[in-house]
Design a protein around this motif. Structure first.
Motif, mmCIF file in Angstrom:
data_model
loop_
_atom_site.group_PDB
_atom_site.id
_atom_site.type_symbol
_atom_site.label_atom_id
_atom_site.label_comp_id
_atom_site.label_asym_id
_atom_site.label_seq_id
_atom_site.Cartn_x
_atom_site.Cartn_y
_atom_site.Cartn_z
ATOM 1 N N ALA A 1 47.464 36.044 45.220
ATOM 2 C CA ALA A 1 47.449 37.205 47.118
ATOM 3 C C ALA A 1 47.281 38.737 46.266
ATOM 4 O O ALA A 1 48.371 38.796 45.343
ATOM 5 N N GLY A 2 46.366 39.743 46.967
ATOM 6 C CA GLY A 2 46.800 40.961 46.489
ATOM 7 C C GLY A 2 44.830 41.557 46.388
ATOM 8 O O GLY A 2 44.318 40.996 46.987
ATOM 9 N N VAL A 3 45.299 42.849 45.719
ATOM 10 C CA VAL A 3 43.918 43.563 45.950
ATOM 11 C C VAL A 3 43.335 43.947 44.183
ATOM 12 O O VAL A 3 43.908 43.434 43.261
ATOM 13 N N TYR A 4 42.112 42.947 43.995
ATOM 14 C CA TYR A 4 41.371 43.064 42.835
ATOM 15 C C TYR A 4 40.557 44.105 42.943
ATOM 16 O O TYR A 4 39.640 44.005 43.595
ATOM 17 N N TYR A 5 40.618 43.607 41.317
ATOM 18 C CA TYR A 5 39.900 45.362 41.396
ATOM 19 C C TYR A 5 39.238 45.245 39.605
ATOM 20 O O TYR A 5 39.626 43.951 38.785
ATOM 21 N N MET B 1 38.342 31.746 40.888
ATOM 22 C CA MET B 1 39.306 31.568 41.016
ATOM 23 C C MET B 1 39.435 30.180 41.764
ATOM 24 O O MET B 1 38.934 29.838 42.447
ATOM 25 N N ASN B 2 40.272 28.993 41.302
ATOM 26 C CA ASN B 2 40.194 27.751 41.952
ATOM 27 C C ASN B 2 41.662 27.336 41.409
ATOM 28 O O ASN B 2 42.631 28.173 40.618
ATOM 29 N N SER B 3 42.605 26.593 42.056
ATOM 30 C CA SER B 3 43.658 25.812 42.471
ATOM 31 C C SER B 3 44.418 26.857 42.778
ATOM 32 O O SER B 3 45.316 27.391 42.036
ATOM 33 N N ILE B 4 43.814 28.122 43.824
ATOM 34 C CA ILE B 4 44.729 29.720 43.752
ATOM 35 C C ILE B 4 45.946 29.295 44.040
ATOM 36 O O ILE B 4 46.252 28.483 44.887
ATOM 37 N N LYS B 5 46.828 30.558 43.343
ATOM 38 C CA LYS B 5 48.371 29.834 44.123
ATOM 39 C C LYS B 5 49.131 31.033 45.426
ATOM 40 O O LYS B 5 48.504 32.056 44.877
ATOM 41 N N PRO B 6 50.013 30.910 46.090
ATOM 42 C CA PRO B 6 50.084 31.811 46.724
ATOM 43 C C PRO B 6 50.526 33.494 45.615
ATOM 44 O O PRO B 6 49.926 34.178 46.472
ATOM 45 N N GLY C 1 36.217 49.518 40.606
ATOM 46 C CA GLY C 1 35.999 49.300 42.118
ATOM 47 C C GLY C 1 37.034 49.693 42.959
ATOM 48 O O GLY C 1 37.888 50.685 42.644
ATOM 49 N N GLN C 2 36.783 49.816 43.846
ATOM 50 C CA GLN C 2 37.743 50.009 45.569
ATOM 51 C C GLN C 2 38.581 48.777 45.531
ATOM 52 O O GLN C 2 39.638 49.183 46.588
ATOM 53 N N GLY C 3 38.104 48.045 45.433
ATOM 54 C CA GLY C 3 39.382 46.496 45.583
ATOM 55 C C GLY C 3 38.787 45.528 46.294
ATOM 56 O O GLY C 3 37.442 46.248 47.471
ATOM 57 N N THR C 4 38.629 44.614 46.172
ATOM 58 C CA THR C 4 39.140 42.867 47.339
ATOM 59 C C THR C 4 39.762 42.681 47.604
ATOM 60 O O THR C 4 40.559 42.602 46.667
ATOM 61 N N GLN C 5 40.722 42.410 49.152
ATOM 62 C CA GLN C 5 41.543 42.219 48.895
ATOM 63 C C GLN C 5 41.457 40.253 49.422
ATOM 64 O O GLN C 5 40.090 40.275 50.135
ATOM 65 N N VAL C 6 42.194 39.980 48.439
ATOM 66 C CA VAL C 6 42.586 38.264 48.365
ATOM 67 C C VAL C 6 43.664 37.582 48.941
ATOM 68 O O VAL C 6 45.082 38.708 48.438
ATOM 69 N N SER C 7 43.608 37.150 50.134
ATOM 70 C CA SER C 7 45.204 36.584 50.886
ATOM 71 C C SER C 7 44.727 35.443 50.952
ATOM 72 O O SER C 7 44.226 34.905 50.785
ATOM 73 N N ASP D 1 25.525 44.310 31.175
ATOM 74 C CA ASP D 1 25.634 44.287 30.360
ATOM 75 C C ASP D 1 26.541 44.832 28.949
ATOM 76 O O ASP D 1 26.356 44.226 27.371
ATOM 77 N N SER D 2 26.120 45.737 28.392
ATOM 78 C CA SER D 2 26.703 46.590 27.422
ATOM 79 C C SER D 2 28.355 47.136 27.839
ATOM 80 O O SER D 2 28.834 48.093 26.702
ATOM 81 N N TYR D 3 29.007 46.642 29.144
ATOM 82 C CA TYR D 3 30.439 46.830 29.469
ATOM 83 C C TYR D 3 31.355 46.553 28.812
ATOM 84 O O TYR D 3 30.530 44.774 29.429
ATOM 85 N N VAL D 4 32.309 45.513 28.846
ATOM 86 C CA VAL D 4 33.976 45.024 28.853
ATOM 87 C C VAL D 4 33.889 45.346 30.852
ATOM 88 O O VAL D 4 34.243 46.391 31.164
ATOM 89 N N ILE D 5 34.375 43.968 30.141
ATOM 90 C CA ILE D 5 34.381 44.515 32.109
ATOM 91 C C ILE D 5 36.094 43.481 32.135
ATOM 92 O O ILE D 5 36.363 41.750 31.909
ATOM 93 N N SER D 6 36.789 43.755 33.109
ATOM 94 C CA SER D 6 38.616 43.516 33.469
ATOM 95 C C SER D 6 38.801 43.287 34.998
ATOM 96 O O SER D 6 37.650 43.736 35.302
ATOM 97 N N TRP D 7 38.701 41.809 35.355
ATOM 98 C CA TRP D 7 39.873 42.230 36.624
ATOM 99 C C TRP D 7 41.150 42.280 36.219
ATOM 100 O O TRP D 7 41.474 42.202 35.758
ATOM 101 N N PHE D 8 41.591 43.639 37.719
ATOM 102 C CA PHE D 8 43.240 43.191 38.049
ATOM 103 C C PHE D 8 43.520 42.949 39.395
ATOM 104 O O PHE D 8 42.336 42.855 40.358
ATOM 105 N N ARG D 9 44.301 42.929 39.198
ATOM 106 C CA ARG D 9 45.218 42.337 40.484
ATOM 107 C C ARG D 9 46.410 43.369 40.531
ATOM 108 O O ARG D 9 47.083 43.567 40.260
ATOM 109 N N GLN D 10 46.269 43.835 41.730
ATOM 110 C CA GLN D 10 47.967 44.988 42.675
ATOM 111 C C GLN D 10 48.160 43.863 43.889
ATOM 112 O O GLN D 10 47.597 43.834 44.625
#
Length: 128
Positions: A91-95, A83-88, A119-125, A30-39
């Motif tokens: 896809a990628g690794v989300y960190y 994530m809703n209405s996901i588009k092609p 983090g180590q990432g999680t794969q979304v296909s 709760d004291s951290y700014v958090i971002s999600w990135f996709r590769q």
């Protein structure tokens, strides 16, 4: 320093929904700014969403605005990306990335260099 573990990545159909998680240990999120990135394969890691501390204000990259939601569950020390209405192209690794020194999330959360914990990432296909 906080440690981050992403989970929830999966194969999803175009137009489908998925929620991925970023669970923290070693410190409270709760004291951290958090971002999600996709590769995506062969591409740079790009910023997707951010949630600030305090008022929990959120910011999203234009292409996911209205479709993706970032939110915290402080009791679980976890940040989620719905994530809703996901588009092609989704896809990628989300960190997820965290830092407690970011003073201007709107300006700084898009820049990887400002984040000290990843983090180590999680794969979304995405495929039909």
């Amino acid at each position: 320093q906080v440690q981050l573990v992403e989970s929830g990545g999966d194969l999803v159909q175009p137009g489908g929904s998925l929620r991925i998680s970023c669970e923290a240990s070693g410190s409270t999120l709760d004291s951290y700014v958090i971002s999600w990135f996709r590769q995506a394969p062969g591409k740079e890691r790009e910023w997707i969403s951010c949630i600030s501390v305090g008022n929990g204000k959120t910011y999203h990259e234009d292409s996911v605005m209205g479709r993706f939601t970032i939110f915290r569950d402080n009791a679980k020390n976890t940040v989620y990306l719905q994530m809703n209405s996901i588009k092609p192209e989704g896809a990628g690794v989300y960190y997820c990335a965290a830092d407690n020194r970011i003073i201007n999330p709107q300006a700084m959360s898009r820049t990887k260099l400002f984040f000290g914990s990843w983090g180590q990432g999680t794969q979304v296909s995405v495929s039909s």
